[in-house]
Design an enzyme around this catalytic site. Structure first.
Site, PDB file in Angstrom:
ATOM      1  N   ALA A  66       0.971  -1.145   0.038  1.00  0.00           N
ATOM      2  CA  ALA A  66      -0.152   0.024  -0.069  1.00  0.00           C
ATOM      3  C   ALA A  66       0.937   1.228   0.024  1.00  0.00           C
ATOM      4  CB  ALA A  66      -0.778   0.015   1.093  1.00  0.00           C
ATOM      5  N   GLU A 114      -0.377  -9.471  -0.345  1.00  0.00           N
ATOM      6  CA  GLU A 114      -1.771  -9.738  -0.337  1.00  0.00           C
ATOM      7  C   GLU A 114      -2.759  -9.685  -1.655  1.00  0.00           C
ATOM      8  OE1 GLU A 114      -1.673  -6.316   2.464  1.00  0.00           O
ATOM      9  OE2 GLU A 114      -2.797  -7.713   4.088  1.00  0.00           O
ATOM     10  N   GLU A 134       5.022  -5.074   7.094  1.00  0.00           N
ATOM     11  CA  GLU A 134       4.060  -4.044   8.102  1.00  0.00           C
ATOM     12  C   GLU A 134       4.738  -3.941   9.495  1.00  0.00           C
ATOM     13  OE1 GLU A 134       2.838  -6.198   6.131  1.00  0.00           O
ATOM     14  OE2 GLU A 134       1.250  -5.280   4.866  1.00  0.00           O
TER      15      GLU A 134
HETATM   16  N1  COA Z   1       4.621   3.136  -0.797  1.00  0.00           N
HETATM   17  C1  COA Z   1       4.815   4.214  -1.299  1.00  0.00           C
HETATM   18  N2  COA Z   1       6.122   4.412  -1.983  1.00  0.00           N
HETATM   19  C2  COA Z   1       6.875   3.297  -2.159  1.00  0.00           C
HETATM   20  C3  COA Z   1       6.498   2.046  -1.691  1.00  0.00           C
HETATM   21  C4  COA Z   1       5.269   1.968  -0.712  1.00  0.00           C
HETATM   22  N3  COA Z   1       4.943   0.972  -0.441  1.00  0.00           N
HETATM   23  N4  COA Z   1       7.330   1.236  -1.836  1.00  0.00           N
HETATM   24  C5  COA Z   1       8.416   1.641  -2.697  1.00  0.00           C
HETATM   25  N5  COA Z   1       7.928   3.364  -2.877  1.00  0.00           N
HETATM   26  C6  COA Z   1       8.827   4.406  -3.620  1.00  0.00           C
HETATM   27  C7  COA Z   1       9.847   4.982  -2.543  1.00  0.00           C
HETATM   28  O1  COA Z   1       9.440   5.616  -1.746  1.00  0.00           O
HETATM   29  C8  COA Z   1      10.770   5.608  -3.660  1.00  0.00           C
HETATM   30  O2  COA Z   1      10.113   6.896  -4.187  1.00  0.00           O
HETATM   31  P1  COA Z   1      11.072   8.054  -4.311  1.00  0.00           P
HETATM   32  O3  COA Z   1      12.048   7.572  -5.356  1.00  0.00           O
HETATM   33  O4  COA Z   1      10.219   9.079  -4.705  1.00  0.00           O
HETATM   34  O5  COA Z   1      11.847   8.220  -3.166  1.00  0.00           O
HETATM   35  C9  COA Z   1      10.679   4.558  -5.004  1.00  0.00           C
HETATM   36  O6  COA Z   1       9.237   3.701  -4.429  1.00  0.00           O
HETATM   37  C10 COA Z   1      11.663   3.558  -5.036  1.00  0.00           C
HETATM   38  O7  COA Z   1      11.511   2.865  -3.812  1.00  0.00           O
HETATM   39  P2  COA Z   1      13.182   2.651  -3.111  1.00  0.00           P
HETATM   40  O8  COA Z   1      12.951   2.487  -1.745  1.00  0.00           O
HETATM   41  O9  COA Z   1      14.033   3.745  -3.672  1.00  0.00           O
HETATM   42  O10 COA Z   1      13.742   1.359  -3.898  1.00  0.00           O
HETATM   43  P3  COA Z   1      14.800   0.379  -3.375  1.00  0.00           P
HETATM   44  O11 COA Z   1      15.156  -0.547  -4.309  1.00  0.00           O
HETATM   45  O12 COA Z   1      15.790   0.943  -2.405  1.00  0.00           O
HETATM   46  O13 COA Z   1      13.997  -0.590  -2.130  1.00  0.00           O
HETATM   47  C11 COA Z   1      11.856  -1.612  -1.516  1.00  0.00           C
HETATM   48  C12 COA Z   1      12.971  -1.515  -2.566  1.00  0.00           C
HETATM   49  C13 COA Z   1      10.939  -2.649  -1.762  1.00  0.00           C
HETATM   50  C14 COA Z   1      12.967  -2.679  -0.517  1.00  0.00           C
HETATM   51  C15 COA Z   1      11.792  -0.433  -0.811  1.00  0.00           C
HETATM   52  O14 COA Z   1      11.194   0.504  -1.609  1.00  0.00           O
HETATM   53  C16 COA Z   1      10.628  -0.708   0.675  1.00  0.00           C
HETATM   54  O15 COA Z   1      11.235  -1.480   1.340  1.00  0.00           O
HETATM   55  N6  COA Z   1       9.222  -0.486   0.141  1.00  0.00           N
HETATM   56  C17 COA Z   1       8.300  -0.444   1.144  1.00  0.00           C
HETATM   57  C18 COA Z   1       7.731  -1.876   1.201  1.00  0.00           C
HETATM   58  C19 COA Z   1       6.830  -1.941   2.478  1.00  0.00           C
HETATM   59  O16 COA Z   1       6.990  -1.748   3.669  1.00  0.00           O
HETATM   60  N7  COA Z   1       5.595  -2.234   1.860  1.00  0.00           N
HETATM   61  C20 COA Z   1       4.551  -2.546   2.996  1.00  0.00           C
HETATM   62  C21 COA Z   1       3.658  -1.188   2.919  1.00  0.00           C
HETATM   63  S1  COA Z   1       2.316  -1.330   4.184  1.00  0.00           S
END
Ligand code: COA
Length: 259
Positions: A66, A114, A134
């Site tokens: 999300a 999910e 989460e």
């Molecule tokens: N919601 C909003 N934005 C998200 C996102 C999410 N769940 N997951 C990734 N993004 C965005 C990042 O903020 C970033 O945006 P920006 O360039 O404007 O800063 C972009 O997507 C790229 O993500 P980034 O974190 O830079 O890539 P990465 O390769 O370093 O890491 C992940 C990849 C998937 C490990 C990392 O993005 C992450 O942990 N995401 C969240 C996962 C999560 O907790 N999901 C559950 C949410 S309830």
């Protein structure tokens, strides 16, 4: 409805829907969830659609969850409504009377995991990563992850993945039953096509009844679930498709279920 964040491709009656916010790793914001809701409802009503495949844009992410930016501002009442809304949309994927396959091409975290679990089947590229991170955000999964994950992989494993918030590789996901199969990324589309080819060669009503029996039956006492199965079995006996399938076997030919 015109979609901002979904791409739709119709491949011979199989609708491929691609969540398309690659700059945010296809994270599900409200708009995208609303579009998915509209999409899956329309796909269910369209008799020319035989199956649905869900995937993410780019090679890095299926859906990275999300949208955390939106989540971060919710008050308790809004957060409950947010969770119920997502659960309802994902339920519509699970309850579709046609096969729904997740083609998991990268990160499937939080709401992405999910969404994949709400699909009937999951095919993962070798680089796919699953997880419910989460707890690391001080939250619990809100789109039925606490329910579908242990139902798929067992209570102990499910709890371990939920409580640690750790990543699950595609290889492990296959081993524990979280995905049906794993393939190299370039083979993902062909692997899903092949899987759906086998399913769509079968009687459509029988396929639909299997989905219904499993979806509803697993939440019922065994005896009631078996009664549901018998009822669907009975309805199937009234169909031309059963007549065609059994006649074809007896006549030593291939059945033709779709003209
Ligand atoms: N919601 C909003 N934005 C998200 C996102 C999410 N769940 N997951 C990734 N993004 C965005 C990042 O903020 C970033 O945006 P920006 O360039 O404007 O800063 C972009 O997507 C790229 O993500 P980034 O974190 O830079 O890539 P990465 O390769 O370093 O890491 C992940 C990849 C998937 C490990 C990392 O993005 C992450 O942990 N995401 C969240 C996962 C999560 O907790 N999901 C559950 C949410 S309830």
């Amino acid at each position: 409805m015109s979609y901002e964040n979904l791409l739709i491709e119709n491949r011979n009656g199989v609708l491929w829907v691609t969540v398309n916010r690659p700059d945010k790793l296809n994270a599900l914001n409200r708009r995208t969830l609303g579009e998915l809701d509209h999409f899956i409802t329309s796909a269910g009503e369209d008799e020319t659609v035989f199956a649905v495949v869900v995937t993410g844009a780019g090679e890095k992410a299926f859906v990275a969850g999300a949208d955390i930016g939106e989540l971060s501002t919710l008050d308790p009442v809004e957060a409950k409504a947010f969770s119920l809304r997502g659960q309802a949309v994902f339920d519509r994927f699970e309850r579709l009377a046609k096969p729904v396959v997740a083609a998991v091409n990268g990160f499937a975290l939080g709401g992405g995991c999910e969404l994949a679990m709400a699909c009937h089947l999951r095919v993962a590229a070798r680089n796919a990563v699953f997880g419910q991170p989460e707890v690391k955000l001080g939250l619990i999964p809100g789109y039925a992850g606490t329910q579908r994950l242990p139902r798929l992989v067992g209570k102990g494993r499910g709890l371990e993945i939920l409580l640690t918030g750790r990543n699950v590789s595609a290889e492990e996901a296959e081993r524990i039953g979280l995905v049906n199969s794993v393939c190299d990324q370039p083979e993902l589309v062909a692997t899903v096509d092949k899987l759906l080819g086998k399913i769509l060669a079968n009687g459509p009503l029988a396929v639909s009844h299997c989905i219904e029996a499993v979806n509803h039956g697993l939440d019922l006492p065994f005896e009631d679930a078996c009664l549901l199965e018998a009822t669907l079995f009975g309805i199937g006996a009234a169909s031309e498709q059963m007549s065609e399938g059994t006649s074809a076997f007896l006549e030593k030919r291939k059945p033709v279920f779709r003209s």
